[in-house]
Design an enzyme around this catalytic site. Structure first.
Site, PDB file in Angstrom:
ATOM      1  N   LYS A   1     -53.754  31.443 -51.486  1.00 26.23           N
ATOM      2  CA  LYS A   1     -52.810  31.888 -52.512  1.00 26.23           C
ATOM      3  C   LYS A   1     -51.429  31.487 -52.058  1.00 26.23           C
ATOM      4  O   LYS A   1     -51.245  31.040 -50.940  1.00 26.23           O
ATOM      5  CB  LYS A   1     -52.884  33.404 -52.717  1.00 26.23           C
ATOM      6  CG  LYS A   1     -52.843  34.192 -51.410  1.00 26.23           C
ATOM      7  CD  LYS A   1     -53.076  35.694 -51.615  1.00 26.23           C
ATOM      8  CE  LYS A   1     -54.508  36.072 -51.849  1.00 26.23           C
ATOM      9  NZ  LYS A   1     -54.755  36.581 -53.184  1.00 26.23           N
ATOM     10  N   ARG A   2     -50.422  31.656 -52.918  1.00 27.20           N
ATOM     11  CA  ARG A   2     -49.067  31.357 -52.486  1.00 27.20           C
ATOM     12  C   ARG A   2     -48.716  32.149 -51.231  1.00 27.20           C
ATOM     13  O   ARG A   2     -49.206  33.256 -51.027  1.00 27.20           O
ATOM     14  CB  ARG A   2     -48.070  31.680 -53.607  1.00 27.20           C
ATOM     15  CG  ARG A   2     -48.069  30.670 -54.725  1.00 27.20           C
ATOM     16  CD  ARG A   2     -47.764  29.274 -54.228  1.00 27.20           C
ATOM     17  NE  ARG A   2     -46.381  29.129 -53.795  1.00 27.20           N
ATOM     18  CZ  ARG A   2     -45.393  28.663 -54.559  1.00 27.20           C
ATOM     19  NH1 ARG A   2     -45.647  28.276 -55.798  1.00 27.20           N
ATOM     20  NH2 ARG A   2     -44.170  28.576 -54.107  1.00 27.20           N
TER      21      ARG A   2
ATOM     22  N   LYS B   1     -48.116  39.166 -50.092  1.00 27.60           N
ATOM     23  CA  LYS B   1     -49.524  38.779 -50.024  1.00 27.60           C
ATOM     24  C   LYS B   1     -50.077  38.908 -48.602  1.00 27.60           C
ATOM     25  O   LYS B   1     -51.281  38.805 -48.372  1.00 27.60           O
ATOM     26  CB  LYS B   1     -49.716  37.368 -50.563  1.00 27.60           C
ATOM     27  CG  LYS B   1     -49.480  37.273 -52.084  1.00 27.60           C
ATOM     28  CD  LYS B   1     -49.626  35.844 -52.589  1.00 27.60           C
ATOM     29  CE  LYS B   1     -49.335  35.690 -54.069  1.00 27.60           C
ATOM     30  NZ  LYS B   1     -50.488  36.018 -54.941  1.00 27.60           N
TER      31      LYS B   1
ATOM     32  N   HIS C   1     -45.614  40.024 -65.836  1.00 26.19           N
ATOM     33  CA  HIS C   1     -46.440  39.594 -64.707  1.00 26.19           C
ATOM     34  C   HIS C   1     -46.013  40.137 -63.362  1.00 26.19           C
ATOM     35  O   HIS C   1     -46.656  39.856 -62.355  1.00 26.19           O
ATOM     36  CB  HIS C   1     -46.432  38.065 -64.599  1.00 26.19           C
ATOM     37  CG  HIS C   1     -47.317  37.397 -65.590  1.00 26.19           C
ATOM     38  ND1 HIS C   1     -48.637  37.103 -65.317  1.00 26.19           N
ATOM     39  CD2 HIS C   1     -47.100  36.985 -66.854  1.00 26.19           C
ATOM     40  CE1 HIS C   1     -49.169  36.511 -66.368  1.00 26.19           C
ATOM     41  NE2 HIS C   1     -48.259  36.433 -67.327  1.00 26.19           N
TER      42      HIS C   1
HETATM   43  C1  LIG Z   1     -56.235  31.066 -58.797  1.00 26.73           C
HETATM   44  C2  LIG Z   1     -55.164  30.316 -58.143  1.00 26.73           C
HETATM   45  C3  LIG Z   1     -54.018  30.972 -57.684  1.00 26.73           C
HETATM   46  C4  LIG Z   1     -53.832  32.465 -57.806  1.00 26.73           C
HETATM   47  O1  LIG Z   1     -54.361  33.095 -56.654  1.00 26.73           O
HETATM   48  P1  LIG Z   1     -54.048  34.617 -56.327  1.00 26.73           P
HETATM   49  O2  LIG Z   1     -54.954  34.897 -55.173  1.00 26.73           O
HETATM   50  O3  LIG Z   1     -54.418  35.413 -57.517  1.00 26.73           O
HETATM   51  O4  LIG Z   1     -52.623  34.704 -55.973  1.00 26.73           O
HETATM   52  C5  LIG Z   1     -53.032  30.233 -57.079  1.00 26.73           C
HETATM   53  N1  LIG Z   1     -53.163  28.896 -56.916  1.00 26.73           N
HETATM   54  C6  LIG Z   1     -54.258  28.239 -57.322  1.00 26.73           C
HETATM   55  C7  LIG Z   1     -54.346  26.781 -57.100  1.00 26.73           C
HETATM   56  C8  LIG Z   1     -55.288  28.919 -57.953  1.00 26.73           C
HETATM   57  O5  LIG Z   1     -56.363  28.240 -58.384  1.00 26.73           O
END
Ligand SMILES: *Cc1c(COP(=O)(O)O)cnc(C)c1O
Length: 813
Positions: free
Chosen positions: A544-545, A550, A356
């Site tokens: 996102k995190r 990011k 990942h």
């Molecule tokens: C989908 C999702 C993520 C992943 O988001 P990315 O933009 O791909 O990093 C993280 N947290 C939650 C709660 C999600 O639903």
């Protein structure tokens, strides 16, 4: 289950009475949630048993998806949707004076994951069950899931997530299926009569792994698979052992408590290595428990051991469960008396691994001494795997110490989990085309050279049931009105929408639905937090995190820039916009927490400045989670996917947003590249460095952030505002750390490098938004192509290429 509204009302009132001793007139929303979930669970039980009976009778191959994280979110809505009762329940609740949404909002998220990786596992479970594949999740029943985030004075504060305080309605404790897991102690060996060595693990400590099963309801409610979450409890044997060891009762309880604590907490960091003993124990704990229980199931089939790879597939989701490899070897050799070669052959054919990340700081390694002390027998087995592997390498490449040093599982005093997973798996996959190419060409090129046939790509996916049908029912209805509802079973049918690109009434409907969702979201936000936003503004969303790669910082600096422009009366904005952020930072990640503070500071400045606040608004959504994602994604116009190219392995947030008609503003990274290929350049906004350029800079240098700063007045002005007295900083110390990351430490994530192209694309999008028809058309094209990213397709590919399991096994009701 309910044939009509009246029957449903009767069932709910009946259950309120028998379960809670309440009449409907006294019932709270929480009571209704409890009654409804318990009604569903009873119905689920019947079909769950049938599913398991069918699997046993048919001796179907079972897939065990091992993952440290399952970010399930709420289950009520999803279960009602998949059991096709959600509409009738909606009507019944209305009649009883309750709302479906409020009832669903009573459920706490099952937040047993950090972010994308855990959510992927949850989407996969939904697809496995919906496709009728016998696939189950194995994980840990953390007492405390992902922390609750509060924002206090602009700073993130973490609070424990007491998700089990109110009983979790969907789990079933199965103490009769508990197994023992052993730690520490010594290993001795004795020669057997046939010359083989027998190994004995002695003086170990034991604990009980007790499974809690959660049903995973497939679409239509036919197949019901299992998410089995393991909880650590003291074992009777161990209590005797401890009583003997400690004499003192309170000491003994204290020691017992440290054992139980193995399943207490989810580590809240998904980007750096957590080198803690407890983490290693967690990993072995659920791997050992899961394998033991799967092997027991296999033994009930009464087949020979070479049949194991035909009846079970063990999947390693990221390196956390990589101990599957030595633990399966241990069980087969020490407990079932198979020879090394036989056991190795079976292991290799049963185990597969998904990588990942290429972030080196996230790669799991354990110091040898610590590892050996906690898992002595497992360590011996890994040593032997390593010796044999290195020997093989030596035979193929005699004298090539460099290659062997790079590939060894044990090297530099560490046990390398990724290497273990690769050597012990017949399949290794990346999670987007670009990511897999980077693995093959760079990060794992020596492994790729050694095992080329093992490497493959499986681009991540998301379940369109939760993320479109359930999260965005208005859009779902508009789609069905135009192309019928086959897309619900076969999401690639969404492509049929493309025929209606010029259909004015459809385009209007798409626009109106988005508008409606933005209004509902604004209402919810206001009720929730008192924050008012303008639903006619562009909703620009970055959820996102929080992580350097990011690049929430890039977004934040751009907003500072916009603010400065507006204050100076330059380039008046075309369309007003609201920037939303939702992000949790790892509690120990200083930089990420500073970025949260910066975003909140910008929000305070911008939102309180009457010169700009009718044009520009910034909102930080507290406690980003699956249920908040479900609320904001349907209301989004612009999807921010702006990671430093090469760093985001795939992303899945990008897919959810696209599926809901948001347009992507993104770098050519992860699955953004595949979204670009699907929708074409007119329907996505891309910018910035390409991954090969980033990787080249990282290898060869040549990027000097200070030069960008000196050359570009916009950058200089904005970045200076971080440390000089400015609207965003009073004494210049708060954001010094961010300033230093950009200039003193040369901007690891190329924020300043991509800044000007980002500004340009932001401008272009803002202009384009004005043309409602054109925008809706782009939105339509995105929705139409999003079926390609349904996790149903991803899981079908895993099933065919990696696990070799059948799908569409129909389990009759
Ligand atoms: C989908 C999702 C993520 C992943 O988001 P990315 O933009 O791909 O990093 C993280 N947290 C939650 C709660 C999600 O639903």
């Amino acid at each position: 289950m309910f044939n009509n509204k009246e029957q449903c009302k009767e069932a709910i009132t009946g259950r309120l009475k028998t379960q809670l001793g309440k009449g409907v007139e006294k019932a709270t929303e929480r009571d209704v949630y409890k009654a409804l979930s318990s009604l569903l669970q009873s119905e689920i039980m019947k079909q769950w048993k049938k599913t398991n009976d069918t699997y046993r009778t048919n001796k179907d191959k079972q897939v065990y998806y091992f993952s440290m994280e399952f970010l399930m979110g709420r289950l009520l809505g999803n279960n009602m949707l998949n059991m096709k009762v959600i509409d009738v329940v909606d009507e019944a609740l209305k009649d009883l004076g309750f709302s479906l949404t409020n009832t669903e909002d009573q459920e706490k998220d099952a937040g047993l994951g950090n972010g994308g990786l855990g959510r992927l596992a949850a989407c996969f479970l939904d697809s496995l069950a919906s496709l009728g594949i016998a696939g189950h999740g194995y994980g840990i029943r953390y007492k405390y899931g992902m922390f609750d985030q509060r924002i206090v004075d602009g700073y993130q504060v973490e609070l424990p997530d007491h998700w089990l305080n109110e009983a979790f309605a969907w789990e079933v404790r199965r103490p009769e299926e508990a197994v023992e897991v052993r730690f520490e102690g010594r290993v001795t060996s004795r020669e057997r009569e046939d010359g083989q060595l027998d190994f004995h693990h002695e003086g170990y400590e034991t604990l009980q792994a007790v499974p809690y099963d959660v049903p995973v309801v497939g679409y239509n409610g036919d197949t019901i698979n299992t998410l089995r979450l393991w909880s650590a409890e003291p074992s009777d044997k161990d209590i005797m052992h401890l009583a003997h060891k400690y004499h003192d009762y309170s000491h003994m309880l204290g020691h017992q408590r440290t054992h139980e604590s193995i399943s207490d907490i989810l580590y809240p960091d998904d980007s750096t290595l957590e080198g803690q003993k407890l983490r290693l124990k967690q990993e072995y704990f659920f791997v050992s428990a899961g394998l033991q229980s799967a092997i027991k199931k296999f033994e009930q089939l009464d087949l020979s051991w070479d049949q194991l790879p035909h009846k079970a597939a063990f999947h390693i989701n990221d390196t956390h469960p990589a101990l599957i490899v030595p633990e399966l070897m241990r069980i087969l050799m020490d407990e079932k008396q198979l020879s090394w070669n036989k056991a190795w052959d079976i292991t290799l054919r049963s185990v597969s691994y998904t990588n990942h990340t290429i972030l080196s700081e996230a790669l799991e390694m354990w110091p040898i001494d610590m590892f050996r002390a906690i898992l002595p027998r497992i360590f011996m087995i890994i040593e032997e795997i390593n010796n044999r592997f290195c020997h093989e390498l030596w035979t193929k490449h005699p004298g090539d110490y460099d290659r062997i040093g790079r590939l060894a599982i044990i090297a530099d005093g560490q046990v390398k989990m990724a290497h273990l997973a690769i050597v012990g798996s017949h399949s290794i996959n990346g999670v987007a085309k670009l990511h897999t190419e980077i693995l093959k060409k760079r990060e794992m090129k020596y492994f790729f050279g050694t095992f080329p046939e093992r490497f493959n790509n499986k681009t991540n996916g998301i379940t369109h049931r939760r993320w479109l049908m359930h999260a965005n029912k208005p859009l779902s209805n508009v789609i069905t009105d135009v192309i019928g509802d086959e897309w619900k079973r076969q999401p690639t049918r969404l492509l049929n929408l493309l025929k209606y690109q010029e259909d004015a009434s459809l385009l209007d409907n798409i626009y109106n639905v988005k508008q409606h969702n933005k209004e509902s979201f604004s209402d919810w936000l206001y009720k929730q937090s008192g924050i008012m936003v303008d639903p006619t503004s562009v909703f620009d969303v970055h959820i996102k995190r929080l992580h350097g790669y990011k690049r929430q910082l890039l977004n934040a600096l751009h907003i500072m820039y916009l603010y400065n422009e507006m204050k100076a009366n330059r380039t008046p904005q075309v369309a007003p916009r609201t920037f939303f952020f939702g992000a949790k930072a790892a509690p120990s990640y200083h930089f990420a927490k500073k970025v949260i503070k910066l975003i909140n500071t910008i929000a305070t400045v911008v939102n309180n400045d009457p010169d700009v606040n009718d044009q520009l608004k910034v909102v930080f959504l507290e406690n980003y989670s699956v249920s908040i994602a479900e609320k904001i994604i349907p209301a989004t116009n612009v999807s921010e996917q702006i990671s430093t190219a090469s760093k985001e392995a795939s992303g899945t947030g990008n897919m959810k947003l696209m599926m809901n008609g948001a347009l992507t503003l993104g770098t050519m990274d992860g699955a953004n590249v595949e979204i670009y290929e699907q929708v074409g350049e007119d329907n996505i906004y891309t910018f910035g460095l390409r991954s090969d350029e980033v990787l080249k800079y990282e290898r060869e240098g040549g990027y000097v952030a200070k030069n960008r700063y000196h050359q570009d007045e916009r950058i200089r002005h904005t970045v200076d505002q971080l440390i000089h007295t400015s609207p965003f900083s009073d004494d210049g110390t708060e954001f010094k750390f961010i300033y230093d990351a950009l200039l003193t430490y040369n901007d690891e994530y190329f924020v300043l490098k991509d800044f000007s192209e980002y500004i340009e694309k932001q401008k272009m999008m803002n202009r384009d938004y004005k043309d409602v028809r054109q925008w809706s058309k782009k939105s339509l094209v995105n929705i139409a192509h999003s079926g390609a990213f349904s996790s149903d397709s991803t899981i079908e590919a895993y099933a065919n290429d990696i696990w070799n399991v059948k799908h569409q096994q129909v389990v009759l009701k």
